[in-house]
Design a protein around this motif. Structure first.
Motif, PDB file in Angstrom:
ATOM      1  N   ALA A  40       6.950  22.255  14.964  1.00 51.41           N
ATOM      2  CA  ALA A  40       7.169  21.977  16.564  1.00 51.41           C
ATOM      3  C   ALA A  40       8.037  22.240  16.474  1.00 51.41           C
ATOM      4  O   ALA A  40       9.277  22.903  15.740  1.00 51.41           O
ATOM      5  CB  ALA A  40       7.544  20.356  17.114  1.00 51.41           C
ATOM      6  N   LEU A  41       8.485  23.341  17.719  1.00 44.73           N
ATOM      7  CA  LEU A  41       9.579  24.595  18.764  1.00 44.73           C
ATOM      8  C   LEU A  41       9.886  23.981  19.856  1.00 44.73           C
ATOM      9  O   LEU A  41       8.977  23.705  20.481  1.00 44.73           O
ATOM     10  CB  LEU A  41       9.514  25.778  17.781  1.00 44.73           C
ATOM     11  N   ASP A  42      10.627  24.065  19.934  1.00 46.57           N
ATOM     12  CA  ASP A  42      10.907  24.220  21.731  1.00 46.57           C
ATOM     13  C   ASP A  42      12.809  25.512  21.816  1.00 46.57           C
ATOM     14  O   ASP A  42      13.244  25.240  20.509  1.00 46.57           O
ATOM     15  CB  ASP A  42      11.361  22.729  22.371  1.00 46.57           C
ATOM     16  N   LEU A  43      12.283  25.898  22.263  1.00 48.16           N
ATOM     17  CA  LEU A  43      13.449  26.545  23.050  1.00 48.16           C
ATOM     18  C   LEU A  43      14.014  26.539  24.206  1.00 48.16           C
ATOM     19  O   LEU A  43      12.620  26.640  25.099  1.00 48.16           O
ATOM     20  CB  LEU A  43      13.358  28.389  22.912  1.00 48.16           C
ATOM     21  N   ALA A  44      15.429  26.094  24.645  1.00 49.95           N
ATOM     22  CA  ALA A  44      15.911  26.023  25.888  1.00 49.95           C
ATOM     23  C   ALA A  44      16.789  26.994  25.751  1.00 49.95           C
ATOM     24  O   ALA A  44      18.187  26.555  25.902  1.00 49.95           O
ATOM     25  CB  ALA A  44      16.510  24.726  26.341  1.00 49.95           C
ATOM     26  N   GLY A  45      17.390  27.863  26.559  1.00 45.87           N
ATOM     27  CA  GLY A  45      18.284  29.091  26.733  1.00 45.87           C
ATOM     28  C   GLY A  45      18.248  29.041  25.437  1.00 45.87           C
ATOM     29  O   GLY A  45      17.939  29.674  24.671  1.00 45.87           O
ATOM     30  N   ASP A  46      19.873  29.365  25.019  1.00 46.19           N
ATOM     31  CA  ASP A  46      20.132  29.301  23.591  1.00 46.19           C
ATOM     32  C   ASP A  46      20.818  28.343  22.367  1.00 46.19           C
ATOM     33  O   ASP A  46      21.139  28.464  22.259  1.00 46.19           O
ATOM     34  CB  ASP A  46      22.088  30.245  23.921  1.00 46.19           C
ATOM     35  N   THR A  47      19.863  27.752  22.885  1.00 43.14           N
ATOM     36  CA  THR A  47      19.816  26.669  21.729  1.00 43.14           C
ATOM     37  C   THR A  47      17.946  26.406  21.273  1.00 43.14           C
ATOM     38  O   THR A  47      16.956  26.465  22.136  1.00 43.14           O
ATOM     39  CB  THR A  47      19.632  24.427  22.517  1.00 43.14           C
ATOM     40  N   LEU A  48      17.789  26.595  20.326  1.00 39.71           N
ATOM     41  CA  LEU A  48      16.041  26.576  19.070  1.00 39.71           C
ATOM     42  C   LEU A  48      16.239  24.782  18.879  1.00 39.71           C
ATOM     43  O   LEU A  48      17.452  24.778  17.552  1.00 39.71           O
ATOM     44  CB  LEU A  48      15.674  27.374  18.872  1.00 39.71           C
ATOM     45  N   PHE A  49      15.801  24.341  18.966  1.00 33.55           N
ATOM     46  CA  PHE A  49      15.134  23.119  17.916  1.00 33.55           C
ATOM     47  C   PHE A  49      14.165  23.205  17.482  1.00 33.55           C
ATOM     48  O   PHE A  49      13.101  23.998  17.425  1.00 33.55           O
ATOM     49  CB  PHE A  49      14.632  21.818  19.284  1.00 33.55           C
ATOM     50  N   VAL A  50      13.763  22.703  16.431  1.00 37.07           N
ATOM     51  CA  VAL A  50      12.647  23.348  15.443  1.00 37.07           C
ATOM     52  C   VAL A  50      12.677  21.621  14.535  1.00 37.07           C
ATOM     53  O   VAL A  50      13.568  21.474  13.713  1.00 37.07           O
ATOM     54  CB  VAL A  50      13.173  24.287  14.232  1.00 37.07           C
ATOM     55  N   GLY A  51      11.039  21.144  14.058  1.00 39.82           N
ATOM     56  CA  GLY A  51      11.261  19.754  14.413  1.00 39.82           C
ATOM     57  C   GLY A  51      10.590  20.433  12.378  1.00 39.82           C
ATOM     58  O   GLY A  51       9.832  21.011  11.826  1.00 39.82           O
ATOM     59  N   ALA A  52      10.974  19.330  11.272  1.00 38.09           N
ATOM     60  CA  ALA A  52      10.258  19.265  10.092  1.00 38.09           C
ATOM     61  C   ALA A  52      10.111  18.251  10.084  1.00 38.09           C
ATOM     62  O   ALA A  52      11.038  17.240   8.942  1.00 38.09           O
ATOM     63  CB  ALA A  52      11.138  20.163   9.360  1.00 38.09           C
ATOM     64  N   PRO A  53       8.865  18.134  10.233  1.00 42.06           N
ATOM     65  CA  PRO A  53       7.821  16.039  10.343  1.00 42.06           C
ATOM     66  C   PRO A  53       8.221  15.430   8.873  1.00 42.06           C
ATOM     67  O   PRO A  53       7.871  14.225   8.722  1.00 42.06           O
ATOM     68  CB  PRO A  53       7.445  15.941  10.823  1.00 42.06           C
ATOM     69  N   LEU A  54       7.689  16.626   7.907  1.00 43.63           N
ATOM     70  CA  LEU A  54       7.775  15.770   6.772  1.00 43.63           C
ATOM     71  C   LEU A  54       9.098  15.909   5.148  1.00 43.63           C
ATOM     72  O   LEU A  54       8.873  15.638   4.793  1.00 43.63           O
ATOM     73  CB  LEU A  54       6.570  16.549   6.598  1.00 43.63           C
ATOM     74  N   ASP A  55      10.096  15.870   6.439  1.00 45.29           N
ATOM     75  CA  ASP A  55      11.296  16.244   5.316  1.00 45.29           C
ATOM     76  C   ASP A  55      11.761  15.289   4.993  1.00 45.29           C
ATOM     77  O   ASP A  55      11.623  13.864   6.070  1.00 45.29           O
ATOM     78  CB  ASP A  55      11.960  16.563   6.535  1.00 45.29           C
ATOM     79  N   ASN A  56      12.451  14.652   3.739  1.00 42.54           N
ATOM     80  CA  ASN A  56      11.539  13.474   2.782  1.00 42.54           C
ATOM     81  C   ASN A  56      13.977  12.816   2.969  1.00 42.54           C
ATOM     82  O   ASN A  56      14.179  13.406   1.668  1.00 42.54           O
ATOM     83  CB  ASN A  56      11.470  13.951   1.291  1.00 42.54           C
ATOM     84  N   ILE A  57      13.902  12.483   3.968  1.00 45.76           N
ATOM     85  CA  ILE A  57      15.863  12.407   4.386  1.00 45.76           C
ATOM     86  C   ILE A  57      16.073  11.074   3.691  1.00 45.76           C
ATOM     87  O   ILE A  57      16.548  11.141   2.885  1.00 45.76           O
ATOM     88  CB  ILE A  57      15.914  12.227   5.556  1.00 45.76           C
ATOM     89  N   VAL A  58      14.998   9.823   4.177  1.00 42.26           N
ATOM     90  CA  VAL A  58      15.448   8.685   3.225  1.00 42.26           C
ATOM     91  C   VAL A  58      14.457   8.029   1.935  1.00 42.26           C
ATOM     92  O   VAL A  58      13.707   7.070   1.854  1.00 42.26           O
ATOM     93  CB  VAL A  58      15.994   7.238   4.344  1.00 42.26           C
ATOM     94  N   GLY A  59      12.772   8.663   2.502  1.00 40.64           N
ATOM     95  CA  GLY A  59      11.853   8.609   1.496  1.00 40.64           C
ATOM     96  C   GLY A  59      10.742   9.323   2.831  1.00 40.64           C
ATOM     97  O   GLY A  59      10.926  10.335   3.117  1.00 40.64           O
ATOM     98  N   ARG A  60       9.644   9.462   1.883  1.00 38.54           N
ATOM     99  CA  ARG A  60       8.925  10.618   2.362  1.00 38.54           C
ATOM    100  C   ARG A  60       8.399  10.828   2.948  1.00 38.54           C
ATOM    101  O   ARG A  60       8.201   9.408   4.111  1.00 38.54           O
ATOM    102  CB  ARG A  60       7.858  10.166   1.135  1.00 38.54           C
ATOM    103  N   ASN A  61       8.242  11.908   3.894  1.00 34.07           N
ATOM    104  CA  ASN A  61       7.645  12.322   5.586  1.00 34.07           C
ATOM    105  C   ASN A  61       8.951  11.083   6.030  1.00 34.07           C
ATOM    106  O   ASN A  61       8.159  10.663   7.898  1.00 34.07           O
ATOM    107  CB  ASN A  61       6.490  11.826   5.461  1.00 34.07           C
ATOM    108  N   THR A  62       9.994  11.203   6.193  1.00 32.48           N
ATOM    109  CA  THR A  62      10.480  10.665   6.882  1.00 32.48           C
ATOM    110  C   THR A  62      10.656  11.557   8.398  1.00 32.48           C
ATOM    111  O   THR A  62      10.466  11.390   9.308  1.00 32.48           O
ATOM    112  CB  THR A  62      11.917  10.826   6.347  1.00 32.48           C
ATOM    113  N   GLY A  63      11.668  12.893   7.989  1.00 36.30           N
ATOM    114  CA  GLY A  63      11.241  13.968   9.116  1.00 36.30           C
ATOM    115  C   GLY A  63      12.531  14.047   9.971  1.00 36.30           C
ATOM    116  O   GLY A  63      13.515  13.437  10.048  1.00 36.30           O
ATOM    117  N   SER A  64      12.921  15.343  10.331  1.00 30.95           N
ATOM    118  CA  SER A  64      14.029  15.817  10.847  1.00 30.95           C
ATOM    119  C   SER A  64      13.584  16.963  12.258  1.00 30.95           C
ATOM    120  O   SER A  64      12.816  17.274  12.016  1.00 30.95           O
ATOM    121  CB  SER A  64      15.247  16.200   9.539  1.00 30.95           C
TER     122      SER A  64
END
Length: 135
Positions: A40-64
């Motif tokens: 997932a992506l969203d660009l607002a001015g000079d800010t870019l947001f990039v989703g990583a929904p299957l990032d394993n932060i505190v468990g499998r597929n936590t997301g960031s």
């Protein structure tokens, strides 16, 4: 299909011919192929947001969600957002929407005790250089 842990972003300049437009490569230093960085992506001015929904932060597929800021032609990681109640199977960062000051992040597949529950929408507001959870 394989997703690479990188995202190429084309920074267009009306003063340059297309063949001379600079390209910046935006990556997550901690990305793994299975994180789905760039899902997932969203660009607002000079800010870019990039989703990583299957990032394993505190468990499998936590997301960031990675928040990048543009300075000139370069992009810099400003922060990495995770849900305050992050847990396995949450897929935080599946969808994103922002107006530059407010960011909405969808965690579409919540898992409770092994079964899927309803999705959750997290709302962040920019406070200075950082985004803070408000709802």
């Amino acid at each position: 299909m394989h997703f690479l842990p990188a995202l190429a972003f084309l920074a267009l300049s009306p003063a340059l011919p297309a063949a001379q437009c600079p390209v910046s490569k935006v990556t997550a230093a901690d990305a793994a192929e299975e994180d789905r960085f760039g899902w997932a992506l969203d660009l607002a001015g000079d800010t870019l947001f990039v989703g990583a929904p299957l990032d394993n932060i505190v468990g499998r597929n936590t997301g960031s969600v990675h928040v990048f800021e543009r300075e000139g032609l370069n992009w810099y990681l400003e922060s990495k957002l995770v849900a305050p109640d992050a847990h396995r199977g949450q897929t935080f960062g599946t969808k994103l929407a922002s107006d530059g000051k407010t960011l909405a992040v969808l965690a579409s597949r919540m898992e409770f005790a092994g079964s899927r529950g309803p999705g959750v929408l997290y709302v962040y507001e920019q406070r200075g250089r950082w985004f803070e959870l408000v709802a």
